[in-house]
Design an enzyme around this catalytic site. Structure first.
Site, PDB file in Angstrom:
ATOM      1  N   CYS A   7      -0.503   1.554   3.534  1.00 43.66           N
ATOM      2  CA  CYS A   7      -1.032   0.181   3.464  1.00 43.66           C
ATOM      3  C   CYS A   7      -0.703  -0.551   2.170  1.00 43.66           C
ATOM      4  O   CYS A   7      -0.025  -1.573   2.206  1.00 43.66           O
ATOM      5  CB  CYS A   7      -2.536   0.197   3.662  1.00 43.66           C
TER       6      CYS A   7
HETATM    7  C1  UDX Z   1      -6.115   1.295   1.411  1.00 39.97           C
HETATM    8  C2  UDX Z   1      -7.308   0.366   1.151  1.00 39.97           C
HETATM    9  O1  UDX Z   1      -8.207   1.004   0.235  1.00 39.97           O
HETATM   10  C3  UDX Z   1      -8.001   0.008   2.442  1.00 39.97           C
HETATM   11  O2  UDX Z   1      -9.077  -0.907   2.194  1.00 39.97           O
HETATM   12  C4  UDX Z   1      -6.988  -0.630   3.378  1.00 39.97           C
HETATM   13  O3  UDX Z   1      -7.576  -0.976   4.606  1.00 39.97           O
HETATM   14  C5  UDX Z   1      -5.818   0.321   3.593  1.00 39.97           C
HETATM   15  O4  UDX Z   1      -5.243   0.675   2.338  1.00 39.97           O
HETATM   16  P1  UDX Z   1      -5.735   3.896   1.872  1.00 39.97           P
HETATM   17  O5  UDX Z   1      -4.288   3.602   2.096  1.00 39.97           O
HETATM   18  O6  UDX Z   1      -6.412   4.841   2.772  1.00 39.97           O
HETATM   19  O7  UDX Z   1      -6.596   2.534   1.915  1.00 39.97           O
HETATM   20  O8  UDX Z   1      -5.799   4.472   0.393  1.00 39.97           O
HETATM   21  P2  UDX Z   1      -6.722   4.290  -0.891  1.00 39.97           P
HETATM   22  O9  UDX Z   1      -7.849   5.236  -0.867  1.00 39.97           O
HETATM   23  O10 UDX Z   1      -7.036   2.867  -1.110  1.00 39.97           O
HETATM   24  O11 UDX Z   1      -5.676   4.765  -2.021  1.00 39.97           O
HETATM   25  C6  UDX Z   1      -4.391   4.174  -2.109  1.00 39.97           C
HETATM   26  C7  UDX Z   1      -3.557   4.798  -3.191  1.00 39.97           C
HETATM   27  O12 UDX Z   1      -3.999   4.361  -4.465  1.00 39.97           O
HETATM   28  C8  UDX Z   1      -3.567   6.322  -3.260  1.00 39.97           C
HETATM   29  O13 UDX Z   1      -2.243   6.771  -3.474  1.00 39.97           O
HETATM   30  C9  UDX Z   1      -4.458   6.631  -4.439  1.00 39.97           C
HETATM   31  O14 UDX Z   1      -4.117   7.859  -5.065  1.00 39.97           O
HETATM   32  C10 UDX Z   1      -4.150   5.458  -5.351  1.00 39.97           C
HETATM   33  N1  UDX Z   1      -5.245   5.137  -6.271  1.00 39.97           N
HETATM   34  C11 UDX Z   1      -6.458   4.748  -5.806  1.00 39.97           C
HETATM   35  C12 UDX Z   1      -5.024   5.202  -7.644  1.00 39.97           C
HETATM   36  O15 UDX Z   1      -3.907   5.530  -8.095  1.00 39.97           O
HETATM   37  N2  UDX Z   1      -6.044   4.878  -8.499  1.00 39.97           N
HETATM   38  C13 UDX Z   1      -7.260   4.482  -8.061  1.00 39.97           C
HETATM   39  O16 UDX Z   1      -8.134   4.193  -8.904  1.00 39.97           O
HETATM   40  C14 UDX Z   1      -7.494   4.424  -6.679  1.00 39.97           C
END
Ligand code: UDX
Length: 411
Positions: free
Chosen positions: A248
Site C-alpha cells: 500500500c
Molecule cells: C498501511 C496503512 O497503515 C493502512 O492504513 C493502509 O490501509 C494500508 O497501508 P500496511 O501496508 O499493512 O498498512 O503496513 P503498516 O503497518 O502501515 O506498515 C507499513 C511499512 O512501514 C512497514 O514496512 C513498516 O515496517 C514501516 N514502518 C511503519 C516504519 O518503518 N516505521 C514506522 O514507524 C511504522
C-alpha cells in the site's frame, strides 16, 4: 459484514479462491479471519462465493474490492476495476430495483467519476443517481490486523454521488462506533491517498532525522519519544529504520505523485519521501561494505524478508532491494524469515541460500543484516561475536554491543 448479520455474496474470477472461501479456508493470512469465515460459511450460512457476476441480481448493493496494481510508470493499473465495473454494469442492465455500487478499491481522485461511473452507465444503459447509486468507501486496513481494523474502524469515510447513495451506505455501518465523514466522491478518494502519503512522509521524515542523529551521536529513538509527547505530533509511526514497504504505502505514494504529474503539478515533498525510502534500505549495505572493506565473496546473512513482522508478504519489502544490491556487489547471501520463505523462494534468485532458522543463517556469515523485527530475532545472544547491522531497532543497542559488533541503520 457477514458477522454483522448481512447476507453476503462474494464474486471473484479466480475459482480457486472461490472454492477456498466456500470451504471456509482463507486465501490470505489474517488473524481470526479463518474462525470468522467458519462461523459465517458453515454455521450462519450467510456468506457464499461465486464466479458468476449474475449473482449480483440477488443483492441490494455491490462493493468493488478488486486490486489496483502499480504500472511501471507509477500510475495505477485500473484494469481489474474497469473489468469489474463492466461486468457489474451488464448485470445492472437487468436489475429492476435501485442498486448501490460502492467503490472500496483504492483509486486515485477522479477515477470513480471519470472511469467507473461512465463504465457502469455504458454497460447498464442506466443513469447514476436515478437508476442506481454510486459511493466510495475507502478501506484503511493494516495487514496482519485487517479484521480488527475493519470491525473497529477509527473513521468511516463515505464519498457519495448523491444523498440517497450515502444514506444507504451509512445504514450498513449503523453498528460501528466510529466517526462517519460524508463527503463527495473525489474527496473520499483523496482522503485515502492523503492518509497513506502522510504515514509514508512521517516514516521518511523520522529516517532523515535519524540519519542526521547517527552522525551527531544522538539516539533517534529518544528523539522520537520526546517529539511524540506533543499531542499535535503523537508517537505513532515514528520508528526509524530501513523504511516502508508493503502493498500500500509505496504504491499509493507513487500513484499520487503520478496523478500530480497528470495535473501538471510536481509533488516535490512526496517525491523526496519516495526517494528517501528507496535509499534508506541501501544504507545497511553501505555500512556493511564500510565495515568489511568489500562485499565481494563475503557471506551476508539477512534476517527477515517480510515488509513487516507477522505477515508473509514480501511485496516492496526493503529486504528485496538490500538483497539485489548485495548480489550486485558479489556477496553470498543467506536468508531466513519465519513466515515468508515460500513467497521468497518463488521470487528470489535460486543461488541465494534459503535457511531454516536464524542460528542457521547467522552461522558462517561475515555479517548479519536485520531487515524485519520479528520477535524471534530479538535475543541478543543469537549474535555473539558477529557483526550485526540492524535495520529495525530489533535489538537493544546497549545489550547487543556487549555481545557483538552492533550498529543500527540510523542509530
Ligand atoms: C498501511 C496503512 O497503515 C493502512 O492504513 C493502509 O490501509 C494500508 O497501508 P500496511 O501496508 O499493512 O498498512 O503496513 P503498516 O503497518 O502501515 O506498515 C507499513 C511499512 O512501514 C512497514 O514496512 C513498516 O515496517 C514501516 N514502518 C511503519 C516504519 O518503518 N516505521 C514506522 O514507524 C511504522
Amino acid at each position: 459484514m457477514a458477522s454483522k448479520g448481512h447476507q453476503i455474496i462474494c464474486i471473484d474470477v479466480d475459482k480457486v479462491k472461490v472454492d477456498q472461501i466456500n470451504h471456509a479456508s482463507s486465501p490470505i493470512r489474517e488473524v481470526d479471519l479463518e474462525n470468522l469465515l467458519l462461523t459465517c460459511v458453515n454455521h450462519q450460512a450467510n456468506l457464499k462465493a461465486y464466479t458468476d457476476y449474475k449473482r449480483i441480481l440477488n443483492s441490494n448493493m455491490t462493493f468493488i474490492c478488486v486490486d489496483t496494481l502499480s504500472r511501471s510508470d507509477g500510475g495505477i493499473d485500473l484494469s481489474h476495476v474497469r473489468d469489474s465495473a463492466r461486468e457489474i454494469g451488464r448485470v445492472l442492465a437487468k436489475v429492476r430495483s435501485y442498486h448501490l455500487v460502492v467503490v472500496k478499491s483504492t483509486v486515485v481522485p477522479g477515477t470513480t467519476e471519470g472511469t467507473i461511473i461512465p463504465t457502469l452507465e455504458k454497460y447498464s444503459s442506466k443513469k447514476v443517481g436515478r437508476d442506481f447509486g454510486v459511493a466510495t468507501n475507502p478501506e484503511f486496513l493494516q495487514e496482519g490486523k485487517a479484521l480488527h481494523c475493519f470491525l473497529n474502524p477509527v473513521r468511516i469515510i463515505i464519498g457519495e454521488h448523491d444523498r440517497r447513495a450515502g444514506d444507504i451506505l451509512q445504514e450498513i455501518y449503523q453498528d460501528f462506533s466510529a466517526p462517519i465523514l460524508r463527503t463527495d466522491i473525489k474527496t473520499a478518494e483523496m482522503i485515502k491517498y492523503a492518509a497513506n502519503a502522510f504515514l509514508a512522509t512521517r516514516i521518511s521524515f523520522i529516517n532523515e532525522i535519524g540519519n542526521m542523529c547517527k552522525k551527531l551521536g544522538i539516539d533517534i529513538y529518544e528523539v522520537a519519544k520526546g517529539v511524540g509527547y506533543d499531542p499535535r505530533i503523537g508517537n505513532k509511526f515514528l520508528d526509524a529504520g530501513i523504511g516502508f514497504g508493503g502493498s500500500c504505502l509505496p504504491k499509493d505514494l507513487e500513484a499520487l505523485i503520478f496523478r500530480a504529474g497528470e495535473l501538471n503539478y510536481t509533488a516535490e515533498l512526496l517525491q523526496s519521501v519516495s526517494k528517501m525510502n528507496k535509499e534508506q534500505p541501501l544504507r545497511l549495505v553501505e555500512i556493511a561494505r564500510k565495515r568489511l572493506g568489500s562485499l565481494e565473496n563475503k557471506v551476508v546473512a539477512i534476517l527477515g524478508l517480510a515488509f513487516k513482522p507477522n505477515t508473509d508478504d514480501i511485496r516492496q519489502a526493503p529486504a528485496l532491494s538490500i538483497i539485489a544490491r548485495l548480489l550486485a556487489e558479489g556477496a553470498t547471501v543467506k536468508v531466513y524469515d519465519p513466515k515468508a520463505m515460500p513467497s521468497a523462494k518463488r521470487l528470489l534468485p535460486g543461488h541465494i541460500k534459503f535457511c531454516d532458522s536464524a542460528p542457521d543463517t547467522i552461522a558462517g556469515s561475515d555479517c548479519v543484516l536485520i531487515a524485519t523485527e520479528w520477535d524471534e530475532f530479538k535475543d541478543e545472544n543469537l549474535y555473539a561475536g558477529k557483526l550485526v547491522i540492524d535495520g529495525r531497532r530489533t535489538l537493544n543497542p546497549e545489550k547487543a554491543k556487549q555481545l557483538c559488533q552492533y550498529e543500527g541503520v540510523c542509530w
